[in-house]
Design a protein around this motif. Structure first.
Motif, PDB file in Angstrom:
ATOM      1  N   SER A  61      25.341  30.544 -34.633  1.00 28.30           N
ATOM      2  CA  SER A  61      26.153  31.768 -34.577  1.00 28.30           C
ATOM      3  C   SER A  61      25.954  32.554 -35.865  1.00 28.30           C
ATOM      4  CB  SER A  61      27.636  31.435 -34.403  1.00 28.30           C
ATOM      5  OG  SER A  61      27.849  30.787 -33.163  1.00 28.30           O
ATOM      6  N   VAL A  62      25.953  33.899 -35.744  1.00 28.11           N
ATOM      7  CA  VAL A  62      25.657  34.775 -36.887  1.00 28.11           C
ATOM      8  C   VAL A  62      26.806  35.765 -37.063  1.00 28.11           C
ATOM      9  CG1 VAL A  62      24.070  36.520 -37.806  1.00 28.11           C
ATOM     10  CG2 VAL A  62      23.174  34.572 -36.503  1.00 28.11           C
ATOM     11  N   GLN A  63      27.153  36.045 -38.315  1.00 25.01           N
ATOM     12  CA  GLN A  63      28.144  37.060 -38.678  1.00 25.01           C
ATOM     13  C   GLN A  63      27.555  37.950 -39.773  1.00 25.01           C
ATOM     14  OE1 GLN A  63      31.679  34.873 -39.836  1.00 25.01           O
ATOM     15  NE2 GLN A  63      32.459  34.838 -37.722  1.00 25.01           N
ATOM     16  N   ALA A  80      27.989  38.917 -34.747  1.00 16.70           N
ATOM     17  CA  ALA A  80      26.860  39.632 -34.143  1.00 16.70           C
ATOM     18  C   ALA A  80      26.884  39.351 -32.643  1.00 16.70           C
ATOM     19  CB  ALA A  80      25.544  39.177 -34.760  1.00 16.70           C
ATOM     20  N   ALA A  81      27.118  40.392 -31.852  1.00 21.49           N
ATOM     21  CA  ALA A  81      27.414  40.212 -30.423  1.00 21.49           C
ATOM     22  C   ALA A  81      26.331  39.442 -29.681  1.00 21.49           C
ATOM     23  CB  ALA A  81      27.640  41.578 -29.775  1.00 21.49           C
ATOM     24  N   GLU A  82      25.080  39.668 -30.017  1.00 19.48           N
ATOM     25  CA  GLU A  82      23.974  39.042 -29.300  1.00 19.48           C
ATOM     26  C   GLU A  82      23.555  37.704 -29.899  1.00 19.48           C
ATOM     27  OE1 GLU A  82      22.881  40.289 -26.498  1.00 19.48           O
ATOM     28  OE2 GLU A  82      24.211  42.018 -26.676  1.00 19.48           O
ATOM     29  N   CYS A  83      24.274  37.250 -30.905  1.00 16.86           N
ATOM     30  CA  CYS A  83      23.837  36.038 -31.613  1.00 16.86           C
ATOM     31  C   CYS A  83      25.002  35.064 -31.795  1.00 16.86           C
ATOM     32  CB  CYS A  83      23.246  36.404 -32.972  1.00 16.86           C
ATOM     33  SG  CYS A  83      21.848  37.539 -32.861  1.00 16.86           S
ATOM     34  N   GLN A  84      25.635  34.720 -30.707  1.00 18.71           N
ATOM     35  CA  GLN A  84      26.716  33.740 -30.735  1.00 18.71           C
ATOM     36  C   GLN A  84      26.340  32.547 -29.863  1.00 18.71           C
ATOM     37  OE1 GLN A  84      29.564  34.087 -32.789  1.00 18.71           O
ATOM     38  NE2 GLN A  84      28.205  35.728 -33.519  1.00 18.71           N
ATOM     39  N   PRO A  87      20.493  29.199 -28.757  1.00 19.51           N
ATOM     40  CA  PRO A  87      19.660  28.029 -29.066  1.00 19.51           C
ATOM     41  C   PRO A  87      18.461  28.355 -29.954  1.00 19.51           C
ATOM     42  CG  PRO A  87      19.183  28.818 -26.863  1.00 19.51           C
ATOM     43  CD  PRO A  87      20.317  29.661 -27.372  1.00 19.51           C
ATOM     44  N   ARG A  88      18.091  29.594 -30.095  1.00 21.29           N
ATOM     45  CA  ARG A  88      16.914  29.959 -30.876  1.00 21.29           C
ATOM     46  C   ARG A  88      17.283  30.098 -32.355  1.00 21.29           C
ATOM     47  NH1 ARG A  88      18.671  34.291 -27.866  1.00 21.29           N
ATOM     48  NH2 ARG A  88      19.260  36.170 -29.032  1.00 21.29           N
ATOM     49  N   SER A  89      16.263  30.123 -33.187  1.00 19.42           N
ATOM     50  CA  SER A  89      16.480  30.190 -34.635  1.00 19.42           C
ATOM     51  C   SER A  89      16.138  31.562 -35.201  1.00 19.42           C
ATOM     52  CB  SER A  89      15.647  29.115 -35.342  1.00 19.42           C
ATOM     53  OG  SER A  89      14.272  29.288 -35.043  1.00 19.42           O
ATOM     54  N   HIS A  90      16.402  32.594 -34.450  1.00 18.65           N
ATOM     55  CA  HIS A  90      16.247  33.965 -34.934  1.00 18.65           C
ATOM     56  C   HIS A  90      17.217  34.869 -34.181  1.00 18.65           C
ATOM     57  CE1 HIS A  90      13.531  33.802 -31.439  1.00 18.65           C
ATOM     58  NE2 HIS A  90      13.866  35.074 -31.280  1.00 18.65           N
TER      59      HIS A  90
END
Length: 314
Positions: A61-63, A80-84, A87-90
């Protein structure tokens, strides 16, 4: 002193028990090698996947936190709406990092009920540092027009195109190609003259890429005027010669003369055309005599009724 250490140990045991009851354990190491790759205003956050074993898939998960979140939203962090739980690392943060302020970014991992601590990007990211690539430009001359096309134009950017007559760059014309445009057509250029083109990518904040290589082309146009006049003249002469040859063949062709020769008019048609002669017998002259004149009695000829040199019969 011993009592204080005993109380601390009891508190730690109680906290561990409470965390176990809640099903959460912060035993995972944070993601490593957190960085941002930004090319042509596309910002991709990357990190190294977890190096520890995980019975289930590791999720991330990214903020992020910019100037607005820091000052207006009381030092809050935004998901970050698209990054919660991905499984990927980017993670693509192009739409999230939308201003020229500095952004702090962080990412953490989750494996089953285990969570890692936050791994914070260092230093903070600013989109002003995005790397701008040289545009992929293609130039072709068609008629009196230069056609300039580009592979793609990044969002929030334009391509500035400079065109000049070879040897006169100080009087160059400047055009702009925005995102979504297929290309640029520069028309009404002088035929037989060499024109040169160069382009560069420019952002809204006036940051710009290096220029493309200079590409020069000669405007072909529709060809010199003398060539057009010569072509028309030769065409007319050839058509005249061909027409004369066809007429000559027709005139000297016995079959053609026979084919196009008209048959003599029957007597009934002559009577209809000359009703004043209907009282006289009409007959066709024998072969060899003059045609085209009816055979009249000698009285009609003596009165001058006919101007033909016909052979009269009593």
């Amino acid at each position: 002193m011993t009592l204080m250490w005993t109380k601390s140990l009891v508190m730690i045991i109680i906290m561990i028990l409470l965390l176990d009851c809640a099903g959460v354990r912060t035993l995972l190491p944070p993601p490593a090698s957190v960085s941002v790759e930004s090319v042509d205003m596309r910002h991709i956050l990357r990190w190294r996947p977890l190096q520890v074993s995980c019975k289930t898939s590791a999720l991330y998960s990214v903020q992020f936190q910019g100037e607005f979140e820091l000052t207006v939203l009381n030092d809050s962090w935004v998901d970050a709406a698209e990054c919660q739980l991905i499984p990927r690392s980017h993670c693509d943060l192009t739409l999230d990092l939308g201003s020229d302020s500095d952004y702090s970014v962080r990412v953490r991992a989750k494996c089953g009920s285990q969570l890692s601590t936050w791994a914070v990007l260092s230093p903070p990211f600013n989109r002003k540092n995005s790397v701008l690539t040289v545009p992929d430009m293609k130039v072709s001359a068609v008629g009196d027009t230069l056609q300039v096309s580009f592979d793609k134009v990044p969002p929030s950017a334009i391509i500035r195109v400079t065109v000049w007559r070879s040897g006169n760059e100080l009087k160059a014309d400047v055009y702009s190609v925005a995102a979504g445009q297929a290309g640029l057509n520069i028309a009404a250029l002088q035929e037989g003259v060499k024109y040169c083109v160069r382009a560069r990518l420019i952002l809204e904040n006036q940051f710009q890429s290096n220029s493309t290589d200079t590409h020069c082309d000669i405007i072909p146009g529709s060809g010199p005027a003398w060539r057009i006049v010569t072509t028309v003249t030769v065409t007319i002469v050839l058509m005249s010669v061909l027409l004369s040859a066809v007429l000559s063949v027709v005139v000297h062709c016995d079959f053609c003369q026979t084919y196009f020769q008209k048959d003599p008019h029957p007597p009934s048609l002559i009577q209809n055309l000359f009703p004043s002669f209907s009282a006289y017998p009409v007959s066709m002259p024998p072969f060899g005599e003059q045609r085209g004149c009816p055979i009249l009695p000698s009285e009609a000829i003596s009165l001058g009724s006919s101007k033909c040199n016909c052979v009269s019969r009593a």
